[in-house]
Design a protein around this motif. Structure first.
Motif, PDB file in Angstrom:
ATOM      1  N   ARG A 182       7.606 -37.123 -16.990  1.00  0.00           N
ATOM      2  CA  ARG A 182       7.127 -35.852 -17.536  1.00  0.00           C
ATOM      3  C   ARG A 182       6.400 -35.009 -16.489  1.00  0.00           C
ATOM      4  N   TYR A 183       5.645 -35.651 -15.610  1.00  0.00           N
ATOM      5  CA  TYR A 183       4.810 -34.922 -14.657  1.00  0.00           C
ATOM      6  C   TYR A 183       5.413 -34.898 -13.251  1.00  0.00           C
ATOM      7  N   LYS A 191      -9.824 -34.302 -27.373  1.00  0.00           N
ATOM      8  CA  LYS A 191      -8.885 -33.212 -27.153  1.00  0.00           C
ATOM      9  C   LYS A 191      -9.621 -31.877 -27.128  1.00  0.00           C
ATOM     10  N   ARG A 234      -8.920 -34.778 -22.785  1.00  0.00           N
ATOM     11  CA  ARG A 234      -7.524 -34.373 -22.645  1.00  0.00           C
ATOM     12  C   ARG A 234      -7.442 -32.848 -22.737  1.00  0.00           C
ATOM     13  N   SER A 248      -5.799 -29.251 -20.224  1.00  0.00           N
ATOM     14  CA  SER A 248      -5.275 -28.713 -18.971  1.00  0.00           C
ATOM     15  C   SER A 248      -6.155 -27.615 -18.400  1.00  0.00           C
ATOM     16  N   ASP A 272      -1.986 -31.928 -19.081  1.00  0.00           N
ATOM     17  CA  ASP A 272      -0.581 -32.048 -19.462  1.00  0.00           C
ATOM     18  C   ASP A 272       0.234 -30.963 -18.752  1.00  0.00           C
ATOM     19  N   THR A 306       3.020 -29.858 -16.493  1.00  0.00           N
ATOM     20  CA  THR A 306       4.302 -30.419 -16.067  1.00  0.00           C
ATOM     21  C   THR A 306       5.009 -29.559 -15.028  1.00  0.00           C
ATOM     22  N   ASP A 361      -4.676 -23.541 -14.895  1.00  0.00           N
ATOM     23  CA  ASP A 361      -4.533 -24.899 -15.421  1.00  0.00           C
ATOM     24  C   ASP A 361      -5.273 -25.894 -14.535  1.00  0.00           C
ATOM     25  N   HIS A 406      -3.099 -34.766 -13.576  1.00  0.00           N
ATOM     26  CA  HIS A 406      -2.090 -33.995 -14.306  1.00  0.00           C
ATOM     27  C   HIS A 406      -2.549 -32.569 -14.613  1.00  0.00           C
TER      28      HIS A 406
END
Length: 721
Positions: A127-128, A231, A255, A257, A279, A281, A289, A309
């Motif tokens: 994914r990353y 989150k 969690r 970005s 997250d 990507t 981000d 990430h």
């Protein structure tokens, strides 16, 4: 973050040994004379040094290949049922694994300790990975590796066997980090817990409002982030005069970005001991981000963080005076790890570990205002895959000390000291730039925009000449695939790199040359020793013309040869070919004269065009033109030309040829005599030189001309035979 990638027309030993052996362990406090790199809480072991039923890949330095981005440029590929088994180098209860899986796939690795399969598995995903940045010239799909961590739930001892076995998806394993993670910390007295403000430690509910409420309730105090996953769905702002503290980066995980995004702060912010895992990507430069975007304000600290990430770890603008960033891990960012984006004063970035950045791992960029009196010290950097390990773009009185940098990839050096501006207003390098005690292992790469290599340590007058004092001391360069020290004007404009001092360097195994000088300038080398030089000691071919002066300060050994052919790039390990006797040694070299008129400058006599010419002032003999061949050459023939057009009538010029090896003391090589230039024979004369001739500076001294009361030459050419 928004920058374009540079382009140019084509034309400590012990640490190094540990890396080469497949293990890096820096687990004790550094001595007073600090070793290169960070003091780390983990020990890394390369997969290629472990036992495996899989297939070893690499070494490979080719851009776009999996092995080229791996630590050590090697890794182990596992298909279903295959395993790689590490011997624990220390007591540990946790592991972080760097790995890659094919694009579009995800899965797990089974984990075994001393042959017993654990109930826990290690998640792996693409994914990353596989990032594309088509707007960056020379970029290919990159960022193949990722990192995944696991608390084992038991303690292993040094010598125990820890195996990872592929299940349903192919996994390429690069390196494993073994760590003894301390128990979770407890809440400080008087701290405001985010859970008490409504945060959900399960990671299901949105905890953004709870974090904001806790920050507002704790001015001058501590916001406590208990163990759990939290989150956050939008960035925090107005963060000032507060400590955000977790139970440890393996326990308290946020969690998001986008964690903090603010243009200003009164400062005194403390961020410590938790993880922020995003997250992100793909790299979108217009998106903030980042873990921190903007300003934390003066006298702030960031410590004990696990940052992963995201696009950038810390993109710092505004007032961040006296900021300290230390003891953090920054992994798997699609762009920079940290960038001091102008106006940074007294910032200390030290003892951090960075792996797998998609741009510069650590950078200072003096945009809008100069960064000053700031430093990158004792950091360990591995695998930046699209730029430099450390880059200093402008700034005043900057220090880069005791860092360990390994495995740079396309478009990057281990360390870059540069006047590349990207945007305006930019503040070039000024004062004293200190580059001391750094170790670079497998640093440097082919720049696809240039078609030739970048050195392990690069000094780059990209957009303006470098006039700051640059002191490069106590450097160790090991296993560079190409050159050790590069001096260049990356824009291809031939801007000078001046005032550089290289003192006390150890170079062990370079693919091509120790010094790669591609632009005018000057550097003094003292006590620089080299072994395992692949082609020649020195490549001295300034582009597009000019002179790079290497001053020998004494104590230099192992690199006294000069690459013989400026029309071809040295290739790794090929040695220095015999000089081509048909190559014009003077073409494109720096030329000076006692005088010239109008547009008829000395450079016209070495431009390769017989229709352009140098002309001295009239009625002022003697006149001389001097060409710096770049290095001492055993020249045997000089060819002198005038324009071939018949409008140039025949004439005789009385001249002598003189030579020097140092540019100050000249001797007569060929005594003065008359040479007839006649358009019927191409207006060309040849002067044969004695068989004992060795010179770097070639001078033609003219005392008379029957066709014009001045010295005239359209080309001065020098050959080895």
């Amino acid at each position: 973050m928004s920058r374009s990638v540079r382009r140019m027309p084509a034309s400590a030993a012990a640490v190094a040994v540990a890396l080469a052996a497949g293990m890096l362990s820096v687990t004790v406090a550094p001595p007073a004379a600090a070793a290169s790199g960070a003091t780390l809480p983990f020990t890394s072991v390369e997969a290629e040094s472990a036992t495996t039923t899989g297939t070893k890949i690499g070494p490979d330095y080719t851009q776009g290949t999996l092995a080229s981005e791996a630590s050590g440029r090697q890794a182990v590929r596992l298909t279903a049922g295959q395993r790689v088994e590490f011997t624990a180098p220390r007591a540990a209860n946790a592991v972080n694994l760097a790995y890659s899986v094919p694009d579009g796939q995800s899965g797990t690795l089974d984990v075994y300790v001393n042959g017993t399969k654990l109930a826990k598995t290690l998640a792996v995903t693409s994914r990353y990975s596989y990032v594309d940045t088509s707007w960056i010239a020379g970029a290919k799909t990159h960022h193949f590796f990722d990192n995944s961590r696991l608390l084992l739930g038991l303690n292993v001892q040094a010598g125990d066997k820890i195996a990872f076995q592929a299940t349903s998806v192919q996994v390429t394993v690069d390196v494993a980090d073994f760590e003894q993670v301390a128990a979770a910390a407890t809440k400080p007295a008087g701290a405001v817990s985010v859970v008490d403000k409504g945060a959900d430690p399960s990671g299901v509910g949105d905890s953004t409002a709870a974090f904001r409420s806790a920050i507002a309730a704790a001015p001058g105090g501590v916001v406590w982030i208990p163990p759990g996953d939290y989150k956050i769905t939008s960035s925090l702002s107005g963060v000032q005069n507060v400590t955000l503290q977790g139970a440890g980066s393996w326990y308290s995980v946020v969690r998001t970005s986008r964690f903090i995004d603010q243009t200003s702060s009164s400062g005194s912010v403390r961020l410590k001991d938790f993880a922020v895992i995003g997250d992100v990507t793909e790299r979108v430069d217009s998106n903030p981000d980042n873990f921190v975007n903007g300003s934390l304000g003066p006298n702030s600290t960031v410590s004990g963080m696990w940052i992963q990430h995201l696009k950038v770890g810390l993109w710092l603008t505004g007032n961040n005076d006296n900021l300290v960033v230390e003891n953090n891990r920054i992994l798997d960012t699609t762009a920079d790890g940290l960038n001091l984006n102008g106006n940074a004063h007294g910032v200390r970035v030290r003892n951090n570990f960075l792996r797998n950045q998609g741009d510069d791992s650590l950078a200072m960029w003096s945009l809008n205002a100069p960064d000053s009196n700031s430093s990158f010290e004792n950091n360990t950097i591995s695998q930046p895959n699209l730029a430099n390990g450390i880059a200093i773009y402008g700034g005043t009185d900057i220090a880069v000390r005791n860092n360990l940098i390994s495995d740079t990839n396309a478009l990057g050096s281990g360390i870059a000291i540069s006047n590349q501006k990207f945007l305006d207003p930019f503040y070039p390098l000024a004062g004293t730039i200190t580059v001391d005690g750094n170790t670079i292992v497998r640093g440097g790469a082919i720049n696809p925009n240039w078609g030739h290599p970048m050195g392990a340590l690069r000094v780059d007058a990209y957009d303006s000449a470098i006039n700051a004092t640059v002191n490069i001391t106590n450097t160790t360069i090991t296993d560079s695939p190409y050159s050790a020290f590069e001096f260049v004007s990356g824009s291809g404009r031939g801007l000078a790199t001046n005032n550089v001092n290289v003192t006390g360097a150890t170079v062990n195994k370079v693919g091509t040359v120790v010094v790669q000088a591609e632009t005018p300038g000057a550097a003094k080398f003292t006590n620089v020793t080299a072994t395992g030089v692949g082609a020649a000691g020195i490549y001295n071919c300034p582009y597009p013309s000019g002179t790079f002066t290497l001053t020998n300060g004494g104590g230099n050994t192992g690199w006294d040869s000069t690459w013989s052919n400026c029309s071809a790039w040295p290739q790794p390990g090929t040695g220095n070919p015999a000089p081509d006797p048909t190559t014009n040694l003077a073409k494109g070299r720096a030329a000076t004269a006692t005088g010239s008129v109008d547009v008829y400058t000395p450079a016209k006599a070495v431009d390769g065009d017989a229709n352009t010419y140098w002309e001295s002032p009239s009625n002022a003999f003697p006149q001389a033109l001097t060409v710096d061949l770049g290095s001492t050459q055993a020249a045997r023939r000089v060819v002198l030309k005038l324009p071939p057009a018949t409008a140039w009538g025949a004439r005789t010029q009385t001249l002598s040829v003189q030579g020097s090896t140092d540019g100050s003391s000249y001797s007569t090589v060929v005594a003065s005599t008359g040479y007839r230039f006649d358009p019927a024979t191409g207006n060309t004369v040849t002067v044969s030189l004695p068989s004992t001739t060795n010179l770097r500076y070639l001078r033609v001294n003219v005392t008379g001309n029957t066709g014009w009361p001045a010295a005239q030459l359209s080309e001065v050419e020098a050959y080895l035979s």
